[in-house]
Design a protein around this motif. Sequence first.
Motif, PDB file in Angstrom:
ATOM      1  N   MET A 223      34.541 -10.643  30.798  1.00  0.00           N
ATOM      2  CA  MET A 223      34.912 -11.027  29.442  1.00  0.00           C
ATOM      3  C   MET A 223      34.139 -12.269  29.002  1.00  0.00           C
ATOM      4  N   GLU A 224      34.010 -13.247  29.892  1.00  0.00           N
ATOM      5  CA  GLU A 224      33.274 -14.466  29.542  1.00  0.00           C
ATOM      6  C   GLU A 224      31.796 -14.158  29.325  1.00  0.00           C
TER       7      GLU A 224
ATOM      8  N   ASP B 274      23.154 -26.863  22.792  1.00  0.00           N
ATOM      9  CA  ASP B 274      24.532 -26.508  22.453  1.00  0.00           C
ATOM     10  C   ASP B 274      25.428 -26.648  23.674  1.00  0.00           C
ATOM     11  N   PRO B 275      26.653 -27.150  23.502  1.00  0.00           N
ATOM     12  CA  PRO B 275      27.580 -27.244  24.639  1.00  0.00           C
ATOM     13  C   PRO B 275      27.929 -25.856  25.143  1.00  0.00           C
ATOM     14  N   PRO B 276      28.264 -25.719  26.407  1.00  0.00           N
ATOM     15  CA  PRO B 276      28.605 -24.401  26.961  1.00  0.00           C
ATOM     16  C   PRO B 276      29.842 -23.829  26.297  1.00  0.00           C
TER      17      PRO B 276
ATOM     18  N   ILE C 128      27.668 -12.351  23.017  1.00  0.00           N
ATOM     19  CA  ILE C 128      27.966 -12.229  21.581  1.00  0.00           C
ATOM     20  C   ILE C 128      27.657 -13.543  20.869  1.00  0.00           C
ATOM     21  N   HIS C 129      27.990 -14.653  21.524  1.00  0.00           N
ATOM     22  CA  HIS C 129      27.720 -15.966  20.929  1.00  0.00           C
ATOM     23  C   HIS C 129      26.220 -16.167  20.712  1.00  0.00           C
TER      24      HIS C 129
END
Length: 220
Positions: free
Chosen positions: A143-144, A127-129, A150-151
């Motif tokens: 936050m990131e 998967d792309p970042p 969460i992703h």
Amino acid sequence: MPLQVSWAAGPRGRLPPLLLLALAACAARASEITFELPDNAKQCFYEEIAQGTKCTLEFQVITGGHYDVDCRLEDPDGIVLYKEMKKQYDSFTFTASRNGTYKFCFSNEFSTFTHKTVYFDFQVGEDPPLFPSENRVTALTQMESACVSIHEALKSVIDYQTHFRLREAQGRSRAEDLNTRVAYWSIGEAVILLVVSIGQVFLLKSFFSDKRTTTTRVGS
């Protein structure tokens, strides 16, 4: 390149409606398909893969017969990378050794009258970042980092949901098949009980019936 499909049908020789619906939906997610595989039929899929790409093929038979199917994966040179006979489910991970079109097929040619419903998920590459800064040396912000966590958690939830949906569909198919067999067995038992009851009535009646014998004298 989108996933390509090749169909080798048996006597019926046409695509089932469920496969057509799945192909219409695979424009959004080309790697995940649920399709019907008729008896004496074989279905192949083709994917263009670049060298060094990590791929994972996962499949499961949802309904039909003994819930088994033949699976075969080949590289562009026709070399067999994976081959299993009469498998209910399995997962195989490989890294593409060269550029080209890879082919994987599902076969139900060993079955003479039972069609199968097969699900597969073919993942090509990583998967792309989520954020461009993930590939940098600098650390992610709080936050990131939370968004990335969460992703990843949501991806796990999607995988679990897919797994449980397949288990639910397979369990429902088994329950419906068992219910049909029980219904037929109950009808057979009722018919046998009725025949035996009628036979006993006539047998008991024959025990109490008055048998009259007729004597005939022959004159001299």
